[in-house]
Motif scaffolding. Structure first.
Motif, mmCIF file in Angstrom:
data_model
loop_
_atom_site.group_PDB
_atom_site.id
_atom_site.type_symbol
_atom_site.label_atom_id
_atom_site.label_comp_id
_atom_site.label_asym_id
_atom_site.label_seq_id
_atom_site.Cartn_x
_atom_site.Cartn_y
_atom_site.Cartn_z
ATOM 1 N N GLN A 149 2.516 -3.201 -1.357
ATOM 2 C CA GLN A 149 1.648 -3.052 -2.563
ATOM 3 C C GLN A 149 0.189 -2.679 -2.584
ATOM 4 O O GLN A 149 -0.464 -2.992 -1.722
ATOM 5 C CB GLN A 149 1.822 -4.300 -3.420
ATOM 6 C CG GLN A 149 3.508 -4.630 -3.631
ATOM 7 C CD GLN A 149 3.509 -6.045 -4.301
ATOM 8 O OE1 GLN A 149 2.864 -7.107 -3.908
ATOM 9 N NE2 GLN A 149 4.297 -6.309 -5.297
ATOM 10 N N GLY A 150 -0.085 -1.893 -3.690
ATOM 11 C CA GLY A 150 -1.556 -1.640 -3.817
ATOM 12 C C GLY A 150 -1.660 -0.247 -3.437
ATOM 13 O O GLY A 150 -1.059 0.676 -3.563
ATOM 14 N N ALA A 151 -3.023 0.016 -2.917
ATOM 15 C CA ALA A 151 -3.635 1.509 -2.906
ATOM 16 C C ALA A 151 -2.734 2.287 -1.662
ATOM 17 O O ALA A 151 -2.123 1.507 -0.899
ATOM 18 C CB ALA A 151 -5.049 1.184 -2.460
ATOM 19 N N GLN A 152 -3.242 3.489 -1.728
ATOM 20 C CA GLN A 152 -2.704 4.287 -0.822
ATOM 21 C C GLN A 152 -3.505 4.053 0.885
ATOM 22 O O GLN A 152 -2.983 4.367 1.795
ATOM 23 C CB GLN A 152 -2.779 5.787 -0.945
ATOM 24 C CG GLN A 152 -1.581 6.270 -2.196
ATOM 25 C CD GLN A 152 -0.336 6.302 -1.612
ATOM 26 O OE1 GLN A 152 0.077 6.786 -0.768
ATOM 27 N NE2 GLN A 152 0.449 5.374 -2.278
ATOM 28 N N THR A 154 -6.944 1.877 2.278
ATOM 29 C CA THR A 154 -7.942 0.752 1.912
ATOM 30 C C THR A 154 -9.042 0.672 3.487
ATOM 31 O O THR A 154 -8.565 0.941 4.384
ATOM 32 C CB THR A 154 -7.353 -0.695 1.962
ATOM 33 O OG1 THR A 154 -8.474 -1.690 1.350
ATOM 34 C CG2 THR A 154 -6.739 -1.054 3.209
ATOM 35 N N ASP A 228 -7.462 -3.760 -0.359
ATOM 36 C CA ASP A 228 -6.766 -3.063 -1.676
ATOM 37 C C ASP A 228 -5.313 -2.866 -1.366
ATOM 38 O O ASP A 228 -4.576 -2.683 -2.380
ATOM 39 C CB ASP A 228 -7.362 -1.663 -2.069
ATOM 40 C CG ASP A 228 -8.860 -1.759 -2.229
ATOM 41 O OD1 ASP A 228 -9.147 -2.744 -3.114
ATOM 42 O OD2 ASP A 228 -9.646 -0.795 -2.030
ATOM 43 N N ILE A 229 -4.835 -3.376 -0.178
ATOM 44 C CA ILE A 229 -3.217 -3.370 0.078
ATOM 45 C C ILE A 229 -2.992 -5.003 0.247
ATOM 46 O O ILE A 229 -3.524 -5.557 1.121
ATOM 47 C CB ILE A 229 -2.992 -2.435 1.331
ATOM 48 C CG1 ILE A 229 -3.431 -1.066 0.830
ATOM 49 C CG2 ILE A 229 -1.766 -2.741 1.789
ATOM 50 C CD1 ILE A 229 -3.193 -0.052 2.046
ATOM 51 N N ARG A 278 -4.023 3.331 6.241
ATOM 52 C CA ARG A 278 -3.546 4.121 5.229
ATOM 53 C C ARG A 278 -1.921 4.222 5.347
ATOM 54 O O ARG A 278 -1.216 3.872 6.273
ATOM 55 C CB ARG A 278 -3.729 5.667 5.670
ATOM 56 C CG ARG A 278 -5.302 6.015 5.950
ATOM 57 C CD ARG A 278 -5.674 7.253 6.253
ATOM 58 N NE ARG A 278 -6.707 7.786 6.946
ATOM 59 C CZ ARG A 278 -7.611 7.969 6.019
ATOM 60 N NH1 ARG A 278 -7.351 8.383 4.900
ATOM 61 N NH2 ARG A 278 -8.974 8.439 6.586
ATOM 62 N N ARG A 279 -1.378 4.444 4.193
ATOM 63 C CA ARG A 279 -0.109 4.309 4.229
ATOM 64 C C ARG A 279 0.555 5.404 5.075
ATOM 65 O O ARG A 279 -0.050 6.625 5.152
ATOM 66 C CB ARG A 279 0.587 4.372 2.790
ATOM 67 C CG ARG A 279 0.347 3.381 1.860
ATOM 68 C CD ARG A 279 1.154 3.399 0.807
ATOM 69 N NE ARG A 279 0.738 2.215 -0.303
ATOM 70 C CZ ARG A 279 1.715 1.602 -1.252
ATOM 71 N NH1 ARG A 279 2.863 1.764 -0.995
ATOM 72 N NH2 ARG A 279 1.356 0.704 -1.957
ATOM 73 N N GLN A 284 -1.722 11.101 3.763
ATOM 74 C CA GLN A 284 -2.539 10.290 4.461
ATOM 75 C C GLN A 284 -2.595 10.809 6.080
ATOM 76 O O GLN A 284 -3.823 10.564 6.427
ATOM 77 C CB GLN A 284 -2.055 8.950 4.398
ATOM 78 C CG GLN A 284 -2.313 8.293 2.904
ATOM 79 C CD GLN A 284 -3.660 8.142 2.306
ATOM 80 O OE1 GLN A 284 -4.609 8.094 3.445
ATOM 81 N NE2 GLN A 284 -4.036 8.215 1.145
ATOM 82 N N ARG A 435 -9.113 8.375 0.989
ATOM 83 C CA ARG A 435 -8.698 8.859 -0.315
ATOM 84 C C ARG A 435 -7.762 7.573 -0.598
ATOM 85 O O ARG A 435 -6.841 7.473 -0.271
ATOM 86 C CB ARG A 435 -8.181 9.926 -0.430
ATOM 87 C CG ARG A 435 -9.060 11.341 0.005
ATOM 88 C CD ARG A 435 -8.617 12.808 -0.217
ATOM 89 N NE ARG A 435 -9.488 13.691 0.536
ATOM 90 C CZ ARG A 435 -9.191 14.903 1.039
ATOM 91 N NH1 ARG A 435 -8.115 15.086 0.849
ATOM 92 N NH2 ARG A 435 -10.152 15.707 1.443
ATOM 93 N N ARG A 436 -7.784 7.042 -1.894
ATOM 94 C CA ARG A 436 -7.052 6.173 -2.141
ATOM 95 C C ARG A 436 -5.749 6.818 -3.212
ATOM 96 O O ARG A 436 -5.737 7.627 -3.761
ATOM 97 C CB ARG A 436 -7.882 5.076 -2.960
ATOM 98 C CG ARG A 436 -8.901 4.249 -2.317
ATOM 99 C CD ARG A 436 -9.836 3.600 -3.027
ATOM 100 N NE ARG A 436 -10.956 2.971 -2.300
ATOM 101 C CZ ARG A 436 -10.885 1.889 -1.478
ATOM 102 N NH1 ARG A 436 -9.791 1.239 -1.550
ATOM 103 N NH2 ARG A 436 -11.959 1.298 -0.739
#
Length: 436
Positions: A149-152, A154, A228-229, A278-279, A284, A435-436
């Motif tokens: 969950q969260g950002a792409q 962090t 952020d994740i 990164r996801r 990414q 990049r988020r």
């Protein structure tokens, strides 16, 4: 180089396609190896493409050769080629249902995909206490593990770089605490951290690292916060094992290891003092490669030996490129070699200053040149010793590239595409920002 999750699982391999990257310089796919057609010797030497083809020849002669099937599965699993690994290993287990190694490899194939239920009966079927403890742990997981969950992406700033990189991580929503980062480890907590988080052990196992008796507790975290994740429902272990102290004299709350990092495209930016996660998306992956390429990185192969030790291609002096491990937890050193490989590489060994660690004697070395692609270090301190890599991985390595070699650089483990990038120079501050 902290305690691992399943040292007995540390055996692996790779297959064709991405495995073509495993060819050594000057080889072609049809090259005739001086080792001949012995698939076991080819695998031991890290010639994974040729070994896979040699095992395939055995299977054309005898399709019921369970060991050849297991070895092809082992080879596929090195580069996370899960469909091939599953097919070969499942058939090997069907033909040889008492083969504990094939069962563990097939279980690991499912575990790496966060598909835990099929791994449970396989681990329970090996007859090993530690396997059974992990089986009970995975059976206790409710719902999908590692829910992202969260950002792409962090960026977690380093608390420190020495003795090892450290970032702040939140367990079960609590205030973030310092965790070491060590690619030679798995995700683990201290017993104090587990108690503070209210974790309950669903199983235990006993191991004997360096002559100690260590009880490991197995459980499941509700959440793990990484900047952020956030990851939800995370299997974890904890134990009473003293970790290296942080610069302020305090103890880390735990260790972030490869079993967590392989859920991301993970960059350990030593020069910029941050962990970037990164996801595993195409966008990414492209950004991670663009940043690495501007830093002068090559695109190197990435293999995952056992359940948590990343490997690639490396050289020492003029010896190589050959398969090398990248366990980042070697404090105070940049390269670890066996005596045999150090001599092959023309590295002088300082036998006058023996060192003792974990019941093993090692000796200082300072190779003139070591490198991962275009990332080259000169006169980097290291040690030689009776490292058990061959026993753990099943294949030889030129050495282990670790902390002091990596400190001026950024290293990216692209677990989406199984590539590894090591910058030859530090990226700029702007380039480091994800990049988020």
């Amino acid at each position: 180089m902290t305690i691992d999750r399943r040292s007995f699982l540390a055996q692996a391999g790779l297959t064709t396609g991405a495995a073509m990257l495993a060819l050594l310089p000057g080889e072609s796919a049809s090259a005739i190896s001086p080792l001949g057609g012995d698939p076991d010797q080819l695998f031991k030497a890290g010639k994974f493409v040729q070994a896979d083809r040699a095992y395939a020849r055995l299977l054309r002669e005898n399709p019921a050769d369970a060991r050849a099937l297991a070895q092809r599965g082992r080879i596929a699993l090195l580069s996370n080629r899960f469909e091939q690994a599953d097919r070969f290993l499942a058939e090997a287990v069907r033909l040889a249902p008492r083969d504990a190694f094939a069962k563990r490899q097939l279980a690991e194939c499912h575990i790496r995909q966060d598909d835990l239920p099929p791994a449970v009966p396989l681990l329970r079927g090996t007859g090993e206490e530690t396997d059974a403890a992990f089986a009970d742990q995975y059976a206790s997981v409710t719902g999908a593990p590692y829910r992202l969950q969260g950002a792409q992406a962090t960026r977690l700033p380093f608390v420190c770089v020495d003795p090892l990189p450290c970032v702040r991580v939140s367990v079960n929503g609590a205030e973030p605490q310092p965790f070491l980062i060590d690619t030679g480890a798995t995700l683990a907590l201290s017993s104090a951290t587990a108690e503070q988080a209210g974790l309950r052990a669903v199983s235990t196992s006993t191991t004997h690292p360096a002559g100690q008796t260590l009880t490991t507790y197995h459980g499941v975290m509700r959440s793990l916060g990484l900047g952020d994740i956030t990851l939800g429902t995370v299997p974890v272990v904890w134990y009473e094992l003293r970790m290296p102290s942080l610069p302020d004299g305090t103890q880390p709350a735990g260790v972030i290891g490869t079993t967590l990092l392989y859920h991301f495209i993970a960059t350990m930016d030593y020069a910029g003092q941050a962990l970037v996660l990164r996801r595993k998306t195409a966008a990414q992956a492209r950004q991670a490669w663009a940043v690495a390429a501007r830093g002068g990185s090559d695109r190197l192969p990435l293999w995952l030996a056992g359940d948590h030790v990343p490997c690639t291609l490396g050289s020492v002096n003029d010896y190589g490129p050959r398969v090398a491990s990248v366990d980042t937890g070697g404090m105070g050193m940049g390269i670890m070699m066996t005596e045999e490989n150090a001599k092959r590489a023309g590295v002088e060994i300082d036998y006058d200053h023996p060192q003792g660690s974990g019941g093993m004697t090692s000796y200082p070395i300072t190779p003139a040149r070591i490198g991962l692609g275009r990332a080259v270090g000169k006169n980097v301190p290291g040690v030689v010793g009776a490292w058990p890599w061959l026993d753990l991985f099943g294949f030889e390595t030129v050495g282990n590239f670790t902390h002091e070699f990596l400190k001026p650089r950024a290293i990216t483990f692209d677990y989406a595409n199984m590539n590894l990038y090591v910058t030859a120079k530090a990226p700029t501050t702007k380039e480091r920002q994800p990049r988020r």
